[in-house]
Write an enzyme that holds these catalytic residues in place. Structure first.
Site, PDB file in Angstrom:
ATOM      1  N   LYS A 156       4.565  -2.929  -8.567  1.00 23.02           N
ATOM      2  CA  LYS A 156       4.198  -1.754  -9.447  1.00 23.02           C
ATOM      3  C   LYS A 156       5.385  -0.668  -9.533  1.00 23.02           C
ATOM      4  O   LYS A 156       5.829  -0.234 -10.536  1.00 23.02           O
ATOM      5  CB  LYS A 156       3.121  -0.907  -8.880  1.00 23.02           C
ATOM      6  CG  LYS A 156       1.880  -1.758  -8.569  1.00 23.02           C
ATOM      7  CD  LYS A 156       0.640  -1.163  -8.323  1.00 23.02           C
ATOM      8  CE  LYS A 156       0.765  -0.526  -6.884  1.00 23.02           C
ATOM      9  NZ  LYS A 156       0.695  -1.491  -5.730  1.00 23.02           N
TER      10      LYS A 156
ATOM     11  N   ARG B 231      -6.675   4.320  -6.504  1.00 24.57           N
ATOM     12  CA  ARG B 231      -6.788   3.188  -5.694  1.00 24.57           C
ATOM     13  C   ARG B 231      -8.220   3.066  -5.258  1.00 24.57           C
ATOM     14  O   ARG B 231      -8.613   2.447  -4.254  1.00 24.57           O
ATOM     15  CB  ARG B 231      -5.916   3.391  -4.480  1.00 24.57           C
ATOM     16  CG  ARG B 231      -4.546   2.912  -4.681  1.00 24.57           C
ATOM     17  CD  ARG B 231      -3.595   3.433  -3.652  1.00 24.57           C
ATOM     18  NE  ARG B 231      -2.883   2.608  -2.968  1.00 24.57           N
ATOM     19  CZ  ARG B 231      -1.405   2.687  -3.308  1.00 24.57           C
ATOM     20  NH1 ARG B 231      -0.952   3.601  -4.132  1.00 24.57           N
ATOM     21  NH2 ARG B 231      -0.589   1.699  -2.764  1.00 24.57           N
TER      22      ARG B 231
ATOM     23  N   ARG C 229      11.008  -5.519   2.727  1.00 33.45           N
ATOM     24  CA  ARG C 229      11.685  -4.153   2.027  1.00 33.45           C
ATOM     25  C   ARG C 229      12.211  -3.166   2.852  1.00 33.45           C
ATOM     26  O   ARG C 229      11.797  -2.702   4.014  1.00 33.45           O
ATOM     27  CB  ARG C 229      10.372  -3.660   1.325  1.00 33.45           C
ATOM     28  CG  ARG C 229      10.741  -2.361   0.448  1.00 33.45           C
ATOM     29  CD  ARG C 229       9.369  -2.113  -0.561  1.00 33.45           C
ATOM     30  NE  ARG C 229       8.362  -1.470   0.252  1.00 33.45           N
ATOM     31  CZ  ARG C 229       7.361  -1.198  -0.797  1.00 33.45           C
ATOM     32  NH1 ARG C 229       7.434  -1.274  -1.944  1.00 33.45           N
ATOM     33  NH2 ARG C 229       6.324  -0.758  -0.060  1.00 33.45           N
TER      34      ARG C 229
ATOM     35  N   ARG D 239      10.211   1.313   5.683  1.00 40.14           N
ATOM     36  CA  ARG D 239       9.033   2.596   5.733  1.00 40.14           C
ATOM     37  C   ARG D 239       8.206   2.423   6.888  1.00 40.14           C
ATOM     38  O   ARG D 239       7.967   0.937   7.184  1.00 40.14           O
ATOM     39  CB  ARG D 239       8.192   2.241   4.482  1.00 40.14           C
ATOM     40  CG  ARG D 239       8.882   3.291   3.277  1.00 40.14           C
ATOM     41  CD  ARG D 239       8.524   2.686   1.836  1.00 40.14           C
ATOM     42  NE  ARG D 239       6.834   2.819   1.664  1.00 40.14           N
ATOM     43  CZ  ARG D 239       6.267   2.591   0.722  1.00 40.14           C
ATOM     44  NH1 ARG D 239       6.851   2.424  -0.497  1.00 40.14           N
ATOM     45  NH2 ARG D 239       5.016   2.293   0.857  1.00 40.14           N
TER      46      ARG D 239
ATOM     47  N   ARG E  32      -3.137  -2.185   4.953  1.00 42.88           N
ATOM     48  CA  ARG E  32      -2.928  -1.932   3.841  1.00 42.88           C
ATOM     49  C   ARG E  32      -3.459  -3.002   2.792  1.00 42.88           C
ATOM     50  O   ARG E  32      -3.935  -2.773   1.696  1.00 42.88           O
ATOM     51  CB  ARG E  32      -1.295  -1.655   3.102  1.00 42.88           C
ATOM     52  CG  ARG E  32      -0.703  -0.358   3.900  1.00 42.88           C
ATOM     53  CD  ARG E  32       0.711  -0.137   3.857  1.00 42.88           C
ATOM     54  NE  ARG E  32       1.089  -0.202   2.565  1.00 42.88           N
ATOM     55  CZ  ARG E  32       2.510  -0.522   2.150  1.00 42.88           C
ATOM     56  NH1 ARG E  32       3.261  -0.903   3.195  1.00 42.88           N
ATOM     57  NH2 ARG E  32       2.931  -0.708   0.826  1.00 42.88           N
TER      58      ARG E  32
HETATM   59  P1  AMP Z   1       2.582   3.365  -2.265  1.00 38.00           P
HETATM   60  O1  AMP Z   1       4.086   3.784  -2.207  1.00 38.00           O
HETATM   61  O2  AMP Z   1       2.071   3.245  -3.403  1.00 38.00           O
HETATM   62  O3  AMP Z   1       2.486   2.022  -1.363  1.00 38.00           O
HETATM   63  O4  AMP Z   1       1.796   4.344  -1.331  1.00 38.00           O
HETATM   64  C1  AMP Z   1       1.880   4.500   0.160  1.00 38.00           C
HETATM   65  C2  AMP Z   1       0.678   4.997   0.625  1.00 38.00           C
HETATM   66  O5  AMP Z   1       0.600   6.208   0.078  1.00 38.00           O
HETATM   67  C3  AMP Z   1      -0.382   4.302   0.656  1.00 38.00           C
HETATM   68  O6  AMP Z   1      -0.323   3.470   1.685  1.00 38.00           O
HETATM   69  C4  AMP Z   1      -1.490   5.416   0.976  1.00 38.00           C
HETATM   70  O7  AMP Z   1      -1.521   5.769   2.311  1.00 38.00           O
HETATM   71  C5  AMP Z   1      -0.820   6.786   0.122  1.00 38.00           C
HETATM   72  N1  AMP Z   1      -1.509   6.694  -1.260  1.00 38.00           N
HETATM   73  C6  AMP Z   1      -0.641   6.359  -2.452  1.00 38.00           C
HETATM   74  N2  AMP Z   1      -1.383   6.499  -3.435  1.00 38.00           N
HETATM   75  C7  AMP Z   1      -2.794   6.660  -2.901  1.00 38.00           C
HETATM   76  C8  AMP Z   1      -3.780   6.783  -3.845  1.00 38.00           C
HETATM   77  N3  AMP Z   1      -4.198   6.681  -4.924  1.00 38.00           N
HETATM   78  N4  AMP Z   1      -5.104   7.152  -3.055  1.00 38.00           N
HETATM   79  C9  AMP Z   1      -5.069   7.179  -1.730  1.00 38.00           C
HETATM   80  N5  AMP Z   1      -3.858   7.004  -1.025  1.00 38.00           N
HETATM   81  C10 AMP Z   1      -2.493   6.918  -1.692  1.00 38.00           C
END
Ligand code: AMP
Length: 212
Positions: free
Chosen positions: A13, A87, A126, A159, A170
């Site tokens: 994404k 999400r 990553r 990360r 996740r």
């Molecule tokens: P990402 O970079 O999109 O993989 O997001 C990293 C982390 O941020 C996720 O594993 C969640 O802990 C938090 N996060 C990101 N977007 C959301 C969302 N829409 N709702 C809740 N937590 C989020």
């Protein structure tokens, strides 16, 4: 044009959003990046979100929705790409309300279809630059010098939530809380499924043909 990038962690994404922003005049709204920005700058929001993010859990809906509402308030006339939001079904419903009140609705939801083994391979390998956010992969796209960003010379790290235990969680959280959002958009009729395997360029050409 307003787009929503949807799919499991590691589906691509963020990569596809970055390519779209390079090619079209769109604002990139990544909730993951917004949280990481807040973590890095040690804001109260960052402090609140940290424990959820590090464990690979979702930040509570109330906190996340409020953050997105704030961003929508500052968007202006530009089209947007939502990346990593919604999400949960509650977030999708909140986005519907926000679309009504701001008159900014999502035109297409692009779902990236990627098998689990490939998601795991992408996530465990990553690596990201702490300074500029450039993304690398330990095997497929290593940095020229170990731990040093090719783009800006910053420190390249893994990360915390890309470590094995957090990844497992996740993917589980995705199945339990996020996958139902797919049906939500399928019922609305604006979901498009795209094959997310192959190189970033291969996937991007599929994305292009979907939005043209
Ligand atoms: P990402 O970079 O999109 O993989 O997001 C990293 C982390 O941020 C996720 O594993 C969640 O802990 C938090 N996060 C990101 N977007 C959301 C969302 N829409 N709702 C809740 N937590 C989020």
């Amino acid at each position: 044009m307003n787009l929503l990038m949807f799919g499991p962690p590691g589906a691509g994404k963020g990569t596809q959003s970055a390519l779209l922003v390079d090619n079209f005049d769109l604002a990139h709204i990544s909730t993951g990046d917004l949280f990481r920005y807040n973590l890095k700058n040690e804001t109260p929001l960052g402090a609140e979100a940290k424990k959820y993010i590090d464990a690979g859990n979702l930040v509570p809906d109330s906190v996340t929705i409020k953050m997105v509402e704030d961003v929508f308030g500052r968007l202006g006339e530009k089209g947007f790409i939502l990346d990593g939001f919604p999400r949960t079904v509650a977030q999708a419903e909140a986005l519907d309300e926000l679309s009504l009140s701001t008159k900014k609705s999502v035109d297409k939801v692009i779902f990236f279809e990627v098998p689990r083994e490939l998601l795991l391979e992408r996530l465990t390998g990553r690596r990201v630059c702490k300074a500029c956010g450039a993304v690398f992969h330990a095997a497929a796209k290593p940095t020229k010098a170990e731990g040093v960003c090719d783009e800006c010379g910053g420190e390249v790290i893994q990360r915390t939530d890309d470590k094995a235990e957090a990844i497992e969680n996740r993917l589980k959280v995705y199945e339990e809380s996020t996958a139902p959002v797919k049906s939500f958009y399928r019922e609305k009729g604006n979901l498009v499924e795209v094959d997310g395997t192959g190189s970033a360029e291969d996937v991007f050409s599929r994305v292009r043909s979907v939005i043209n």
